[in-house]
Design a protein around this motif. Sequence first.
Motif: not given
Length: 210
Positions: A31-32, A80-87, A198-201
């Motif tokens: 809840n940022a 970065a790679a993991a973040y792009l995969r999550e998005l 910034l978290p994907a959620r």
Amino acid sequence: MTRSAFRGFFRTSLAFSGAVLAWAAPGTAANAAVPVEVSHDAPAGARADAARGCVIVYFDLGETLVHTAEDSSISYMPGAAAYLRELRKRNIEVGLITNVPSSWGETDAERAAALKKEVDRAWKGSAPFAWEDFDDRILTPRTEAERKPAPALWERARADANGCRLVYEAETAEETAVAASVCYVAYQVGQPSRPTYLPARVIERLTHRS
């Protein structure tokens, strides 16, 4: 452009005390305190599209998603790679807003092709950079006057967004401040005591905010 010059424009760092997202403490509910309002001067249809669940995350490239080492090799920034995969897993569209020499081409597509060639030539890593995630959403300066931190590239992305909410993530406070000034949700990456990105959620929640 020489490799040293290429590394130079990736490594440019500008100090500025700008506005970034206020972030809830890690480990709490997602809840940022993010400013998600669509600009009041946007058409009513665009505001409605945004409220229905449309969001695009734009990134700077150098020192945000990729790092240029002292030997001029290029690789992903940590995480970065993991973040792009999550998005990608959450079906969140991504794009790049990045400075390259305007002489690299007459169109965004031509300049993007030159950028890809430069990055791929110097790439170091088992998996290549995920260019396919960005589709045709790679915006670069048409003239030197359009180079960031001039607002032109953010404004061009906004004009093509069909009312979607827009997020911008970069390593410099100056760029995130300019993005915020033109109604992006802006997040400065790599800051202490906050998530690297910034978290994907949280981004996913933007698609459900009216």
